[in-house]
Design a protein around this motif. Structure first.
Motif, PDB file in Angstrom:
ATOM      1  N   SER A 196       0.816  -1.219   0.000  1.00 44.72           N
ATOM      2  CA  SER A 196       0.000   0.000   0.000  1.00 44.72           C
ATOM      3  C   SER A 196       0.846   1.263   0.000  1.00 44.72           C
ATOM      4  O   SER A 196       0.338   2.350  -0.255  1.00 44.72           O
ATOM      5  CB  SER A 196      -0.932  -0.002   1.213  1.00 44.72           C
ATOM      6  N   LEU A 197       2.131   1.120   0.289  1.00 43.56           N
ATOM      7  CA  LEU A 197       2.988   2.311   0.360  1.00 43.56           C
ATOM      8  C   LEU A 197       3.700   2.612  -0.956  1.00 43.56           C
ATOM      9  O   LEU A 197       4.387   3.624  -1.075  1.00 43.56           O
ATOM     10  CB  LEU A 197       4.047   2.109   1.463  1.00 43.56           C
ATOM     11  N   VAL A 198       3.535   1.760  -1.953  1.00 41.41           N
ATOM     12  CA  VAL A 198       4.300   1.919  -3.202  1.00 41.41           C
ATOM     13  C   VAL A 198       3.912   3.179  -3.953  1.00 41.41           C
ATOM     14  O   VAL A 198       4.753   3.977  -4.348  1.00 41.41           O
ATOM     15  CB  VAL A 198       4.112   0.675  -4.099  1.00 41.41           C
ATOM     16  N   CYS A 199       2.621   3.341  -4.171  1.00 41.74           N
ATOM     17  CA  CYS A 199       2.154   4.548  -4.870  1.00 41.74           C
ATOM     18  C   CYS A 199       0.659   4.689  -4.613  1.00 41.74           C
ATOM     19  O   CYS A 199       0.029   3.777  -4.090  1.00 41.74           O
ATOM     20  CB  CYS A 199       2.426   4.452  -6.378  1.00 41.74           C
ATOM     21  N   LYS A 200       0.103   5.831  -5.036  1.00 46.45           N
ATOM     22  CA  LYS A 200      -1.305   6.098  -4.754  1.00 46.45           C
ATOM     23  C   LYS A 200      -2.204   5.049  -5.376  1.00 46.45           C
ATOM     24  O   LYS A 200      -3.206   4.632  -4.786  1.00 46.45           O
ATOM     25  CB  LYS A 200      -1.701   7.477  -5.288  1.00 46.45           C
ATOM     26  N   SER A 201      -1.852   4.673  -6.570  1.00 44.82           N
ATOM     27  CA  SER A 201      -2.673   3.707  -7.294  1.00 44.82           C
ATOM     28  C   SER A 201      -2.698   2.361  -6.570  1.00 44.82           C
ATOM     29  O   SER A 201      -3.749   1.756  -6.391  1.00 44.82           O
ATOM     30  CB  SER A 201      -2.114   3.568  -8.715  1.00 44.82           C
ATOM     31  N   TRP A 202      -1.543   1.916  -6.170  1.00 48.09           N
ATOM     32  CA  TRP A 202      -1.470   0.654  -5.446  1.00 48.09           C
ATOM     33  C   TRP A 202      -2.174   0.766  -4.098  1.00 48.09           C
ATOM     34  O   TRP A 202      -2.833  -0.165  -3.655  1.00 48.09           O
ATOM     35  CB  TRP A 202      -0.011   0.254  -5.215  1.00 48.09           C
ATOM     36  N   TYR A 203      -2.048   1.889  -3.455  1.00 46.89           N
ATOM     37  CA  TYR A 203      -2.719   2.117  -2.171  1.00 46.89           C
ATOM     38  C   TYR A 203      -4.218   1.925  -2.339  1.00 46.89           C
ATOM     39  O   TYR A 203      -4.881   1.244  -1.556  1.00 46.89           O
ATOM     40  CB  TYR A 203      -2.406   3.531  -1.668  1.00 46.89           C
ATOM     41  N   LYS A 204      -4.741   2.507  -3.397  1.00 50.95           N
ATOM     42  CA  LYS A 204      -6.180   2.452  -3.634  1.00 50.95           C
ATOM     43  C   LYS A 204      -6.626   1.022  -3.925  1.00 50.95           C
ATOM     44  O   LYS A 204      -7.599   0.526  -3.347  1.00 50.95           O
ATOM     45  CB  LYS A 204      -6.521   3.366  -4.822  1.00 50.95           C
ATOM     46  N   ILE A 205      -5.893   0.367  -4.802  1.00 52.18           N
ATOM     47  CA  ILE A 205      -6.300  -0.994  -5.156  1.00 52.18           C
ATOM     48  C   ILE A 205      -6.187  -1.908  -3.945  1.00 52.18           C
ATOM     49  O   ILE A 205      -7.050  -2.747  -3.690  1.00 52.18           O
ATOM     50  CB  ILE A 205      -5.434  -1.540  -6.302  1.00 52.18           C
ATOM     51  N   GLU A 206      -5.110  -1.729  -3.215  1.00 50.96           N
ATOM     52  CA  GLU A 206      -4.885  -2.583  -2.042  1.00 50.96           C
ATOM     53  C   GLU A 206      -6.001  -2.403  -1.028  1.00 50.96           C
ATOM     54  O   GLU A 206      -6.531  -3.364  -0.473  1.00 50.96           O
ATOM     55  CB  GLU A 206      -3.519  -2.256  -1.413  1.00 50.96           C
ATOM     56  N   ARG A 207      -6.384  -1.145  -0.791  1.00 50.97           N
ATOM     57  CA  ARG A 207      -7.354  -0.947   0.284  1.00 50.97           C
ATOM     58  C   ARG A 207      -8.728  -1.497  -0.067  1.00 50.97           C
ATOM     59  O   ARG A 207      -9.449  -1.979   0.793  1.00 50.97           O
ATOM     60  CB  ARG A 207      -7.424   0.518   0.700  1.00 50.97           C
ATOM     61  N   TYR A 208      -9.067  -1.479  -1.361  1.00 53.45           N
ATOM     62  CA  TYR A 208     -10.363  -2.034  -1.729  1.00 53.45           C
ATOM     63  C   TYR A 208     -10.360  -3.554  -1.747  1.00 53.45           C
ATOM     64  O   TYR A 208     -11.400  -4.185  -1.583  1.00 53.45           O
ATOM     65  CB  TYR A 208     -10.823  -1.499  -3.092  1.00 53.45           C
ATOM     66  N   SER A 209      -9.184  -4.118  -1.940  1.00 48.45           N
ATOM     67  CA  SER A 209      -9.134  -5.585  -2.012  1.00 48.45           C
ATOM     68  C   SER A 209      -8.753  -6.217  -0.681  1.00 48.45           C
ATOM     69  O   SER A 209      -8.711  -7.437  -0.565  1.00 48.45           O
ATOM     70  CB  SER A 209      -8.126  -6.015  -3.075  1.00 48.45           C
ATOM     71  N   ARG A 210      -8.476  -5.397   0.300  1.00 48.34           N
ATOM     72  CA  ARG A 210      -8.085  -5.957   1.586  1.00 48.34           C
ATOM     73  C   ARG A 210      -9.259  -6.602   2.293  1.00 48.34           C
ATOM     74  O   ARG A 210     -10.292  -5.968   2.495  1.00 48.34           O
ATOM     75  CB  ARG A 210      -7.501  -4.881   2.481  1.00 48.34           C
ATOM     76  N   ARG A 211      -9.066  -7.866   2.723  1.00 54.13           N
ATOM     77  CA  ARG A 211     -10.132  -8.595   3.396  1.00 54.13           C
ATOM     78  C   ARG A 211      -9.822  -8.804   4.872  1.00 54.13           C
ATOM     79  O   ARG A 211     -10.725  -8.924   5.692  1.00 54.13           O
ATOM     80  CB  ARG A 211     -10.327  -9.977   2.758  1.00 54.13           C
ATOM     81  N   ARG A 212      -8.533  -8.908   5.219  1.00 49.09           N
ATOM     82  CA  ARG A 212      -8.186  -9.214   6.605  1.00 49.09           C
ATOM     83  C   ARG A 212      -7.309  -8.102   7.181  1.00 49.09           C
ATOM     84  O   ARG A 212      -6.332  -7.693   6.566  1.00 49.09           O
ATOM     85  CB  ARG A 212      -7.381 -10.516   6.683  1.00 49.09           C
ATOM     86  N   VAL A 213      -7.679  -7.634   8.379  1.00 51.55           N
ATOM     87  CA  VAL A 213      -6.881  -6.604   9.040  1.00 51.55           C
ATOM     88  C   VAL A 213      -6.545  -7.043  10.459  1.00 51.55           C
ATOM     89  O   VAL A 213      -7.393  -7.589  11.169  1.00 51.55           O
ATOM     90  CB  VAL A 213      -7.639  -5.256   9.083  1.00 51.55           C
ATOM     91  N   PHE A 214      -5.296  -6.780  10.842  1.00 54.60           N
ATOM     92  CA  PHE A 214      -4.838  -7.113  12.192  1.00 54.60           C
ATOM     93  C   PHE A 214      -4.486  -5.809  12.911  1.00 54.60           C
ATOM     94  O   PHE A 214      -3.677  -5.027  12.415  1.00 54.60           O
ATOM     95  CB  PHE A 214      -3.598  -8.013  12.105  1.00 54.60           C
TER      96      PHE A 214
END
Lengths: 572, 182
Positions: A26-44
């Motif tokens: 999620s820290l790579v770039c804005k685009s990756w941040y966005k895609i990652e956050r929408y596809s994230r299913r598990r959070v610790f």
């Protein structure tokens, strides 16, 4: 990478499951941040006060599984007052209001009310899995709500919780239509259970793989349950007492032999040692054996049982196994990776049945050993040095000598050299707990060698601030530091306050830090919550900065001071 | 490690207990911690230290040893049960006007149990043999097990017996002959 459509990246991210890796992505770039956050299913979330539920929901709208930890680790040992915090209700309330389709909730050291459980059970249609570890605040009424309302429940796992058992028929609340159970663990409940309802539930759960019973489930019920669930992989036995010449016992023998998939065995909350032979047929398949709640099992019967367990990878046992018994483990369990030896008589006459000898035997016989929790009567430097040589792969090394400041009984020296050998040899060490007589020297070693160390627990050790400084300066990957009864003061605390932002938390109790020192940290680091826990309410009447602080807990947070702290907690 | 009284180490001295509590009652003396000392005067000093200050018992140290409350509570419960839970069973004897009750946990083995029964009911148990039971005795001790079966006392190890026994019945030798011949 710019030319990949989002769906492709999302598909790639699906393969990245570890939290650390996902965070990095999620820290790579804005685009990756966005895609990652929408596809994230598990959070610790390792500290429930580091972030708010609202911000979590805003960032991860697709969240399905949430893990939360509440109280600091030392709360396990009664060092944190009961109502300090860690309430799950606000989280469930916020999630319920949102459009999050929560399916799994895993909580550790949190306060869980019946109200929370009821709200949870009614708010998420697809809720599948509830795991509660060392939690408190709920009764069997809350469990009844979960049983009754979670139509697709797969997992209900209660580990070592303090539950107010109303002996109600919460088991009967599982509807006839509930057939989806995969895992059911109610070993920590102390009350009676509706045995008929339990039998029927197991009968209609063909996918049941893990079943851990409480003490109220007798042997004859166990036999019936095993007949209905021979596919079990993980079994926790409740009561195991019977006449070995009875018909029921014979039936049990047959039932157990059919359970060829059992790899994990625990419980024996009540045990008749002469009935253990029925278990032998499945021992050869076991990878995990937990007898730490079975003080009735010791001596020859215990050793005979262990001799059948050649494939064991994890063993949790009581110290009544003795050094001799550990010798049997060393000869038999060549695949052993994790060993935990708990005290059977913690406040007794100081005659824990295991010493450094048992540990040395296991280290020599079990080269794959990488995780240890060992409560013992005494330890020597020589033994620790030998263990370090035999087992360089330790990831977790937790040693607890029952007398907290006991030196090496052979040389009368502190245990600095022994622990020093451990950290020098075990380059992958992530977690370390120290005990025995220790000076600043051991911390010099830790700072120098423990490069991968993430969690350190210290009690009754060191001579001066230097000890703490060695650790803070040396251990770059340190995340959690918990200290009690050590002579560390403001000089150590204030040397590098920026360090605390790289860590999850710092706990210091009965040390030499003052109110003024803590205030100073809070002032310099607004991203930290610095909590003073003062049960005696000394602080109220004496606001002198030179006053020593009894308990301080500081942690990094993105959401500032929490609003739910009780009166005796001041957040500076 | 020697306690140096000359240097003022009070500020950093290890202590058990809350800050501000009395130094005298909760000081840990390093000398006290060392059992094998060659120095006689050292031993004397240590003993003196013991007498002057009340050594803290393990129970006084909050949160030590570091085991989870849940586990600690479980152990306490088991210990209490083991210590106080008696195993009372009814004992009837053919021809006796009323039944008695005894606590099986009180006895270490069969000989003590038989002695107690003999005293209580004024009879003699006779010699036990695996092959013939109590052949030859006028009275034979039997018990009802968890399955509801009536068994001869003495066949199984003591531990097994006390876990299985629900009640005792002392039957007339003539009736008991069948039991001895299994």
């Amino acid at each position: 990478m710019n030319y990949f459509p989002d769906e492709v990246l999302e598909h790639v991210f699906d393969f990245i499951t570890s939290h650390k890796d996902r965070n990095s992505v999620s820290l790579v770039c804005k685009s990756w941040y966005k895609i990652e956050r929408y596809s994230r299913r598990r959070v610790f979330i390792g500290n429930c006060y580091s972030i708010s539920p609202e911000r979590l929901i805003a960032r991860f709208p697709g969240l399905k599984s949430l893990t939360l930890k509440g109280k600091p680790h030392f709360a396990d040992f009664n060092l944190v007052p009961h109502d300090w915090g860690g309430f799950v209700y606000p989280w469930i309330k916020a999630l319920a209001k949102s459009r999050i389709g929560l399916e799994e909730l895993r909580l550790k050291r949190m306060v869980v009310s019946d109200e929370s459980l009821e709200l949870l059970s009614k708010s998420f249609v697809n809720f599948k899995s509830l795991v509660l570890v060392s939690c408190e605040g709920f009764t069997t009424d809350g469990l009844a709500a979960i049983a009754a309302n979670c139509r697709f429940l797969r997992e209900l796992d209660l580990q070592e919780n303090e539950v107010d058992d109303h002996r109600g028929h919460w088991f009967s609340c599982f509807p006839e239509s509930c057939t989806s159970l995969i895992s059911l663990n109610f070993a920590c409940l102390r009350g009676e259970v509706n045995l008929g309802a339990l039998e029927r539930l197991v009968s209609r759960s063909p996918n049941l793989k893990s079943l851990r019973l409480n003490r109220a489930v007798p042997l004859d019920t166990l036999q019936k349950l095993l007949m209905r669930a021979p596919q079990l992989v993980d079994l926790g036995i409740g009561s195991y007492v019977h006449d070995p010449f009875s018909e029921v016992y014979n039936k049990l023998k047959i039932a157990i032999q059919r359970c060829k998939s059992i790899r994990s065995l625990s419980g024996f909350l009540e045990v008749a040692p002469h009935c253990m032979s029925a278990i032998y047929p499945i021992c050869g398949n076991l990878t995990f054996l937990n007898l730490s709640y079975a003080p009735g099992l010791h001596g020859n019967k215990l050793m005979k049982l262990i001799q059948h367990c050649r494939r064991l990878q994890r063993l949790w046992i009581l110290d009544c196994i003795g050094d001799k018994g550990l010798g049997v483990v060393a000869l038999t369990c060549k695949e052993l990776q994790e060993l935990r030896v708990f005290p059977s008589d913690p406040f007794g006459a100081g005659n824990a049945a295991v010493t450094e000898e048992g540990l040395v035997l296991v280290s020599a016989g079990c080269p794959k050993l990488n995780s240890l929790l060992y409560f013992c009567q005494q330890m020597t430097n020589a033994a620790l040095i030998t263990v370090a040589k035999n087992c360089p792969n330790f990831i977790r090394f937790r040693l607890c000598i029952l007398d907290p400041i006991k030196p090496d009984p052979v040389t009368n020296q502190p245990l600095d050299e022994g622990f020093g050998a451990i950290v020098q040899s075990c380059k992958g060490l992530k977690r370390l707990s120290l005990s025995g007589l220790l000076t600043d020297q051991v911390f010099l070693y830790i700072g120098m060698y423990a490069e991968q160390l993430e969690m350190l627990s210290i009690a009754f050790a060191a001579d001066s601030d230097k000890g703490m400084l060695y650790v803070l300066n040396g251990c770059k990957k340190l995340r959690k530091l918990e200290i009690r009864d050590c002579p560390f003061g403001d000089a150590a605390l204030l040397e590098d306050v920026g360090k605390y932002e790289t860590m999850r938390s710092l706990w210091m109790s009965s040390c030499e830090v003052t109110l003024g020192g803590c205030k100073s940290v809070a002032e310099k680091m607004p991203s930290l919550n610095v909590e003073i826990i003062d049960e005696c309410e000394q602080m109220e009447f004496n606001l002198d900065d030179k006053q020593k602080v009894d308990k301080m807990y500081l942690y990094r947070t993105l959401v500032g001071h929490r609003k739910d702290a009780p009166e005796y907690v001041s957040i500076l | 490690m020697v306690l140096e009284k000359d240097l003022n180490l009070d500020a950093t001295e290890l202590r058990l207990g809350l800050p501000g509590s009395s130094e005298e009652s909760l000081r840990i003396s390093n000398k006290r911690a060392l059992p094998d000392m060659n120095d006689d005067s050292g031993v004397a000093a240590a003993k003196k230290c013991d007498q002057e200050t009340a050594p803290p018992t393990k129970a006084q140290v909050v949160g030590w040893p570091p085991i989870r409350s849940y586990r600690k509570n479980s152990l306490q419960t088991k210990k209490t049960e083991a210590e106080t839970g008696g195993m009372y069973v009814k004992v009837s004897m053919d021809g006796a006007p009323y039944l008695r009750k005894i606590d099986l946990k009180v006895y270490k083995g069969y000989p003590e149990l038989f002695k107690a029964l003999e005293d209580m009911f004024k009879f003699k148990v006779g010699k036990y043999s695996e092959r013939e039971g109590y052949n030859g005795s006028e009275f034979v001790p039997t018990y009802e097990d968890k399955d509801g079966d009536w068994m001869l006392v003495g066949d199984v190890p003591w531990e097994m017996f006390i876990n299985a026994c629900k009640r005792l019945r002392i039957v007339r030798g003539s009736e008991a002959r069948g039991l001895g011949c299994v």
